[in-house]
Design a protein around this motif. Structure first.
Motif, PDB file in Angstrom:
ATOM      1  N   PHE A  40       0.808  -1.222   0.000  1.00 13.30           N
ATOM      2  CA  PHE A  40       0.000   0.000   0.000  1.00 13.30           C
ATOM      3  C   PHE A  40       0.841   1.273   0.000  1.00 13.30           C
ATOM      4  O   PHE A  40       0.425   2.300   0.534  1.00 13.30           O
ATOM      5  CB  PHE A  40      -0.936   0.003   1.212  1.00 13.30           C
ATOM      6  CG  PHE A  40      -1.942  -1.115   1.201  1.00 13.30           C
ATOM      7  CD1 PHE A  40      -2.974  -1.129   0.283  1.00 13.30           C
ATOM      8  CD2 PHE A  40      -1.834  -2.160   2.103  1.00 13.30           C
ATOM      9  CE1 PHE A  40      -3.898  -2.160   0.262  1.00 13.30           C
ATOM     10  CE2 PHE A  40      -2.756  -3.203   2.101  1.00 13.30           C
ATOM     11  CZ  PHE A  40      -3.787  -3.204   1.176  1.00 13.30           C
ATOM     12  N   THR A  41       2.016   1.206  -0.578  1.00  8.85           N
ATOM     13  CA  THR A  41       2.860   2.405  -0.669  1.00  8.85           C
ATOM     14  C   THR A  41       3.259   2.680  -2.118  1.00  8.85           C
ATOM     15  O   THR A  41       4.377   3.096  -2.397  1.00  8.85           O
ATOM     16  CB  THR A  41       4.127   2.247   0.209  1.00  8.85           C
ATOM     17  OG1 THR A  41       4.795   1.023  -0.135  1.00  8.85           O
ATOM     18  CG2 THR A  41       3.782   2.239   1.677  1.00  8.85           C
ATOM     19  N   LYS A  42       2.344   2.417  -3.024  1.00  6.86           N
ATOM     20  CA  LYS A  42       2.643   2.598  -4.450  1.00  6.86           C
ATOM     21  C   LYS A  42       2.720   4.063  -4.837  1.00  6.86           C
ATOM     22  O   LYS A  42       3.387   4.422  -5.795  1.00  6.86           O
ATOM     23  CB  LYS A  42       1.574   1.885  -5.309  1.00  6.86           C
ATOM     24  CG  LYS A  42       1.466   0.379  -5.036  1.00  6.86           C
ATOM     25  CD  LYS A  42       2.781  -0.333  -5.257  1.00  6.86           C
ATOM     26  CE  LYS A  42       2.654  -1.840  -4.998  1.00  6.86           C
ATOM     27  NZ  LYS A  42       3.960  -2.530  -5.083  1.00  6.86           N
ATOM     28  N   ASN A  43       2.008   4.932  -4.102  1.00  6.30           N
ATOM     29  CA  ASN A  43       2.115   6.379  -4.344  1.00  6.30           C
ATOM     30  C   ASN A  43       2.096   7.112  -3.009  1.00  6.30           C
ATOM     31  O   ASN A  43       1.933   6.494  -1.952  1.00  6.30           O
ATOM     32  CB  ASN A  43       0.994   6.871  -5.267  1.00  6.30           C
ATOM     33  CG  ASN A  43      -0.384   6.598  -4.693  1.00  6.30           C
ATOM     34  OD1 ASN A  43      -0.726   7.080  -3.620  1.00  6.30           O
ATOM     35  ND2 ASN A  43      -1.191   5.811  -5.404  1.00  6.30           N
ATOM     36  N   LEU A  44       2.272   8.413  -3.054  1.00  6.30           N
ATOM     37  CA  LEU A  44       2.445   9.204  -1.832  1.00  6.30           C
ATOM     38  C   LEU A  44       1.201   9.175  -0.943  1.00  6.30           C
ATOM     39  O   LEU A  44       1.306   9.057   0.277  1.00  6.30           O
ATOM     40  CB  LEU A  44       2.799  10.644  -2.205  1.00  6.30           C
ATOM     41  CG  LEU A  44       3.351  11.529  -1.085  1.00  6.30           C
ATOM     42  CD1 LEU A  44       4.589  10.898  -0.464  1.00  6.30           C
ATOM     43  CD2 LEU A  44       3.664  12.915  -1.612  1.00  6.30           C
ATOM     44  N   LEU A  77      11.850  -1.135   1.063  1.00  3.80           N
ATOM     45  CA  LEU A  77      11.095   0.070   0.726  1.00  3.80           C
ATOM     46  C   LEU A  77      12.048   1.101   0.141  1.00  3.80           C
ATOM     47  O   LEU A  77      13.230   1.138   0.506  1.00  3.80           O
ATOM     48  CB  LEU A  77      10.423   0.665   1.974  1.00  3.80           C
ATOM     49  CG  LEU A  77       9.179  -0.009   2.545  1.00  3.80           C
ATOM     50  CD1 LEU A  77       8.773   0.695   3.833  1.00  3.80           C
ATOM     51  CD2 LEU A  77       8.028  -0.010   1.568  1.00  3.80           C
ATOM     52  N   THR A  78      11.538   1.944  -0.749  1.00  2.00           N
ATOM     53  CA  THR A  78      12.361   3.022  -1.296  1.00  2.00           C
ATOM     54  C   THR A  78      12.276   4.241  -0.389  1.00  2.00           C
ATOM     55  O   THR A  78      11.371   4.352   0.450  1.00  2.00           O
ATOM     56  CB  THR A  78      11.887   3.418  -2.707  1.00  2.00           C
ATOM     57  OG1 THR A  78      10.561   3.974  -2.615  1.00  2.00           O
ATOM     58  CG2 THR A  78      11.874   2.216  -3.636  1.00  2.00           C
ATOM     59  N   PHE A  79      13.204   5.160  -0.565  1.00  2.00           N
ATOM     60  CA  PHE A  79      13.202   6.396   0.212  1.00  2.00           C
ATOM     61  C   PHE A  79      11.907   7.165  -0.010  1.00  2.00           C
ATOM     62  O   PHE A  79      11.308   7.684   0.940  1.00  2.00           O
ATOM     63  CB  PHE A  79      14.423   7.239  -0.163  1.00  2.00           C
ATOM     64  CG  PHE A  79      14.423   8.622   0.405  1.00  2.00           C
ATOM     65  CD1 PHE A  79      14.255   8.839   1.772  1.00  2.00           C
ATOM     66  CD2 PHE A  79      14.579   9.728  -0.420  1.00  2.00           C
ATOM     67  CE1 PHE A  79      14.257  10.116   2.309  1.00  2.00           C
ATOM     68  CE2 PHE A  79      14.582  11.007   0.105  1.00  2.00           C
ATOM     69  CZ  PHE A  79      14.412  11.206   1.472  1.00  2.00           C
ATOM     70  N   ARG A  80      11.442   7.236  -1.249  1.00  2.00           N
ATOM     71  CA  ARG A  80      10.208   7.973  -1.555  1.00  2.00           C
ATOM     72  C   ARG A  80       9.005   7.348  -0.837  1.00  2.00           C
ATOM     73  O   ARG A  80       8.153   8.073  -0.296  1.00  2.00           O
ATOM     74  CB  ARG A  80       9.960   7.988  -3.064  1.00  2.00           C
ATOM     75  CG  ARG A  80       8.562   8.464  -3.433  1.00  2.00           C
ATOM     76  CD  ARG A  80       8.437   8.806  -4.886  1.00  2.00           C
ATOM     77  NE  ARG A  80       8.959  10.144  -5.150  1.00  2.00           N
ATOM     78  CZ  ARG A  80       8.622  10.862  -6.227  1.00  2.00           C
ATOM     79  NH1 ARG A  80       7.787  10.360  -7.116  1.00  2.00           N
ATOM     80  NH2 ARG A  80       9.114  12.043  -6.422  1.00  2.00           N
ATOM     81  N   GLN A  81       8.919   6.019  -0.810  1.00  4.40           N
ATOM     82  CA  GLN A  81       7.822   5.356  -0.106  1.00  4.40           C
ATOM     83  C   GLN A  81       7.847   5.691   1.382  1.00  4.40           C
ATOM     84  O   GLN A  81       6.801   5.851   2.012  1.00  4.40           O
ATOM     85  CB  GLN A  81       7.916   3.837  -0.292  1.00  4.40           C
ATOM     86  CG  GLN A  81       7.551   3.347  -1.683  1.00  4.40           C
ATOM     87  CD  GLN A  81       7.813   1.862  -1.852  1.00  4.40           C
ATOM     88  OE1 GLN A  81       8.875   1.360  -1.478  1.00  4.40           O
ATOM     89  NE2 GLN A  81       6.856   1.145  -2.411  1.00  4.40           N
ATOM     90  N   ILE A  85       4.973   7.370   4.631  1.00  2.00           N
ATOM     91  CA  ILE A  85       4.730   6.610   5.859  1.00  2.00           C
ATOM     92  C   ILE A  85       5.078   7.450   7.082  1.00  2.00           C
ATOM     93  O   ILE A  85       4.346   7.456   8.080  1.00  2.00           O
ATOM     94  CB  ILE A  85       5.544   5.298   5.852  1.00  2.00           C
ATOM     95  CG1 ILE A  85       5.076   4.387   4.721  1.00  2.00           C
ATOM     96  CG2 ILE A  85       5.411   4.571   7.185  1.00  2.00           C
ATOM     97  CD1 ILE A  85       5.929   3.161   4.513  1.00  2.00           C
ATOM     98  N   VAL A  86       6.195   8.173   7.017  1.00  3.35           N
ATOM     99  CA  VAL A  86       6.613   9.025   8.140  1.00  3.35           C
ATOM    100  C   VAL A  86       5.549  10.092   8.419  1.00  3.35           C
ATOM    101  O   VAL A  86       5.173  10.323   9.575  1.00  3.35           O
ATOM    102  CB  VAL A  86       7.975   9.690   7.841  1.00  3.35           C
ATOM    103  CG1 VAL A  86       8.268  10.796   8.843  1.00  3.35           C
ATOM    104  CG2 VAL A  86       9.090   8.650   7.861  1.00  3.35           C
ATOM    105  N   MET A  87       5.043  10.728   7.378  1.00  5.91           N
ATOM    106  CA  MET A  87       4.016  11.758   7.570  1.00  5.91           C
ATOM    107  C   MET A  87       2.722  11.135   8.094  1.00  5.91           C
ATOM    108  O   MET A  87       2.057  11.708   8.963  1.00  5.91           O
ATOM    109  CB  MET A  87       3.778  12.509   6.261  1.00  5.91           C
ATOM    110  CG  MET A  87       4.949  13.376   5.841  1.00  5.91           C
ATOM    111  SD  MET A  87       4.552  14.533   4.510  1.00  5.91           S
ATOM    112  CE  MET A  87       4.235  13.387   3.170  1.00  5.91           C
TER     113      MET A  87
END
Length: 329
Positions: A40-44, A77-81, A85-87
């Motif tokens: 579930f982290t395919k986009n922002l 996980l990539t950095f962008r993904q 998640i952090v936010m």
């Protein structure tokens, strides 16, 4: 002295419950959490929603962010993904403050008893773990209830009331919130203590909001520790968490009077503890909405500060080199 010991005991129960609750939920969910994070982290937007849901489930933004850093370090996980998640974790942690604002501490022995029964007598490991989750939730609220009863005599303590009035200064309150969170390693506990004080009318709304802002800074310490000896991608995730929280706090302090007025307006008629919980939710959610459009720019900036390590070209083997030399003969 009795007040101090009771507050210390209540805080100890709260921190014990938070740490064990997070560990037990991770054990109960198992590797599924990692799969869900990746799925579930395919986009922002989905990354933010996933971070929010994971934090609500685990009841710990630090646990979710640390787990994210570990997964980035492992290449899962990539950095962008990780940015979303952090936010999302910052939004998810406000769920616990809404629960704490509810006056349910007096009923905490019920989940403690039920949790003990299920954890001890259940034959299934999953049911036993679920019972432990209920048990730790009960201990968490019992810890808050203990602190609430402990601070009641402070209503008539002039020196304490005078000290609490100084927290009305946004900068002073933010510093105290950051320091307390740094010491106890839990922003939820800091916000929980502030809400507990508010229930007994020992802190006003500006002071509580300022401490809440500081708690967001103090919670960055353990996530930064998770980046020690990690690769650059994971370090960038930790730095983003710090930068995101610092910038949100700076903006919050800059518009503090307007922020206070807005919370009073949307919380008209609500008790002080509910106003603090609402301020926590509005602040963290507004920060995410404000930064979402700038995430690509922030990602490029962090990539420029900490570029990925260049992949070293494999050295040509002597055998291949000798074959190449012969072909030229």
């Amino acid at each position: 002295m009795d007040i101090f010991l009771m507050v210390l005991g209540g805080l100890g129960l709260f921190l014990f419950a938070v740490n064990n609750l997070s560990d037990t939920l991770e054990e109960l969910i198992g590797n599924k959490a990692n799969k869900w994070l990746d799925l579930f982290t395919k986009n922002l937007i989905t990354s933010v929603l996933t971070g929010t849901a994971a934090t609500v489930l685990l009841d710990s933004s630090s646990a979710v962010i640390i787990m994210t850093i570990v997964l980035v370090n492992a290449g899962a996980l990539t950095f962008r993904q990780s940015l979303g998640i952090v936010m999302g974790a910052n939004i998810g942690t406000t769920f616990s403050s809404q629960l704490i604002a509810l006056d349910i501490g007096q009923y905490s022995p019920v989940p403690i008893f039920l949790g003990l029964v299920f954890s001890f007598f259940a034959k299934s490991e999953k049911v036993s773990n679920a019972g432990r989750v209920v048990l730790y939730f009960g201990i968490l609220f019992f810890g808050l209830y203990t602190m609430e009863r402990a601070v009641e005599p402070l209503k008539d303590h002039e020196k304490f009331l005078s000290w609490m009035e100084r927290l009305e200064s946004p900068l002073r309150g933010t510093f105290i919130g950051a320091l307390v969170t740094l010491l106890i390693q839990s922003s939820s506990a800091t916000v929980g203590m502030v809400i507990t004080l508010a229930k007994k009318q020992l802190i006003n709304l500006p002071g509580a909001m300022a401490v809440m802002l500081g708690a967001e800074l103090g919670t960055c310490s353990d996530t930064l520790m998770a980046t020690i000896r990690a690769d650059r991608q994971a370090v960038k995730t930790g730095l983003f968490h710090l930068a995101f929280n610092v910038l949100c706090i700076v903006i919050g302090l800059a518009v503090f009077p307007q922020f206070y007025t807005f919370i009073e307006w949307i919380s008209a008629g609500a008790g002080m503890q509910q106003k603090i919980a609402n301020a926590h939710m509005v602040f963290n959610t507004a920060g995410v909405l404000l930064f979402l459009p700038f995430i690509p720019l922030i990602e490029k900036l962090l990539d420029r500060i900490l570029p990925p390590k260049p992949v070293m070209a494999e050295a040509e083997s002597p055998l291949i080199k000798s074959e190449a030399d012969r072909s030229h003969l």
